[in-house]
Design an enzyme around this catalytic site. Structure first.
Site, PDB file in Angstrom:
ATOM      1  CG  ASP A   1     -11.487 -30.096  31.168  1.00  0.00           C
ATOM      2  OD1 ASP A   1     -12.050 -29.003  30.995  1.00  0.00           O
ATOM      3  OD2 ASP A   1     -11.125 -30.509  32.288  1.00  0.00           O
TER       4      ASP A   1
ATOM      5  CG  ASP B   1     -14.515 -25.539  30.974  1.00  0.00           C
ATOM      6  OD1 ASP B   1     -15.625 -26.021  31.264  1.00  0.00           O
ATOM      7  OD2 ASP B   1     -13.615 -25.383  31.813  1.00  0.00           O
ATOM      8  CD  GLU B   2     -16.136 -30.686  32.236  1.00  0.00           C
ATOM      9  OE1 GLU B   2     -15.572 -31.809  32.192  1.00  0.00           O
ATOM     10  OE2 GLU B   2     -16.434 -30.117  33.303  1.00  0.00           O
TER      11      GLU B   2
END
Length: 351
Positions: free
Chosen positions: A11, A106-107
């Site tokens: 993350d 983003d993860e």
């Protein structure tokens, strides 16, 4: 007994803000946020840690964020740039394993159970991911390693920013026992409040409730709570995530006062939807929907199956949806539900 799974959850730390701080170091030590302006009634997409110290968080209205921190630097965001950085970061993941489940820009989850490099150590793999992502993009990534997806995600958040938390199998029981129930996957504010009413604050408390009582209180989710309180989560890392819908929406600078103005605003949204469907390969469509948020923040969604994808269909749905409150409109959205089959088929779009 099968091989013990090794799951990573990676993350990026305050991703959009991190990209902006990377490109402009003068932003690093001041409160910044990515989002639309107060005048456009925007919300915060993300913010850096100096901004979080003022209580600002994602999904907060921009106006509220500026009240908490009047000197907040608000940036509009460059999503083409963010997507490119995300592509570079995900390339690192795929160098380690093909079993990657992206959750957003983003993860992602990674199943590294069968990775033979790094002597099979999930800890060393996590360290490598962090080093490579930072070396290639300048972005810090927090990583959690655990036997399950649920615990890997909790672990990635445990020591943010730039964290690395590993929960080996022999520590699962002790780690989960002291975990607040609010950290459990699927437990939102309402469920948390109901659990607190039962004197349940941690997973240790939750374990004291019999399975039957949990099912009686929470239905099917009671079984899920019973399992999570014991660290059980059999969900696999899904390499191909099936898209269930495609939609576009707009929040208006001024409320649309009546149905006629809302109908006029529908046309450009339909055009954008066509463009988005084309980018997705014109997938098979199962139904249409219209989303309306009124000036009192109430929300209604109206769906229809089997209608043709054209403006008339959306206008009819909007008319019915608007009639549920007959109030000025703050936000309008249009979309389609997709067929569950993975196979795509050609589709004409007579809009």
């Amino acid at each position: 007994m099968g091989t013990q799974r090794k799951i990573l959850h990676a993350d990026c730390d305050c991703f959009y803000a991190a990209v902006e701080m990377r490109d402009d170091p003068s932003l690093r030590d001041i409160p910044i946020a990515i989002g639309r302006s107060r005048e456009h009634r925007g919300v915060i997409a993300t913010c850096n840690y100096p901004a979080r110290a003022f209580g600002i968080h994602s999904a907060m209205p921009t106006a509220q964020a500026l009240r908490l921190c009047p000197h907040l630097t608000l940036l509009p965001g460059d999503f083409d740039k963010y997507r490119e950085v995300s592509r570079q970061i995900q390339a690192v993941f795929y160098e380690l394993t093909p079993l990657v489940e992206p959750l957003s820009l983003d993860e992602a989850y990674l199943d590294v159970t069968d990775v033979e490099g790094f002597q099979g150590s999930a800890t060393w793999m996590a360290q490598w991911i962090k080093r490579e992502c930072f070396a290639r993009t300048g972005i810090t990534v927090s990583v959690g390693a655990a036997p399950t997806k649920f615990l890997a995600k909790v672990a990635s958040d445990w020591e943010k920013p730039d964290g690395l938390t590993v929960i080996p199998p022999d520590r699962v029981a002790a780690f989960v026992s002291q975990l607040p129930v609010g950290k459990l996957h699927g437990v939102g504010p309402a469920t948390k409040a109901r659990l607190e009413a039962l004197d349940v604050a941690t997973c240790a408390d939750l374990r004291r409730l019999p399975r039957e009582r949990l099912v009686e209180e929470f239905g099917k989710f009671g079984q899920r709570l019973f399992e999570l309180a014991r660290g059980i989560d059999e969900r696999p890392v899904k390499v191909e995530r099936e898209r269930k819908s495609v939609s576009v929406e707009s929040t208006f600078d001024r409320d649309l006062p009546d149905l006629a103005s809302a109908q006029a605003a529908l046309t450009p949204l339909c055009d954008k939807l066509v463009q988005r469907l084309t980018r997705h390969g014109e997938p098979a469509v199962a139904g249409l929907f219209v989303k309306v948020r009124f000036d009192d923040f109430s929300l209604t969604t109206l769906e229809s199956r089997g209608q043709a994808i054209d403006r008339d269909s959306y206008q009819r749905l909007l008319e019915q949806a608007w009639a549920r409150a007959s109030r000025p409109v703050r936000l309008l959205g249009v979309g389609v539900r997709l067929q569950p089959e993975a196979a795509r088929q050609q589709l004409t779009l007579p809009l």
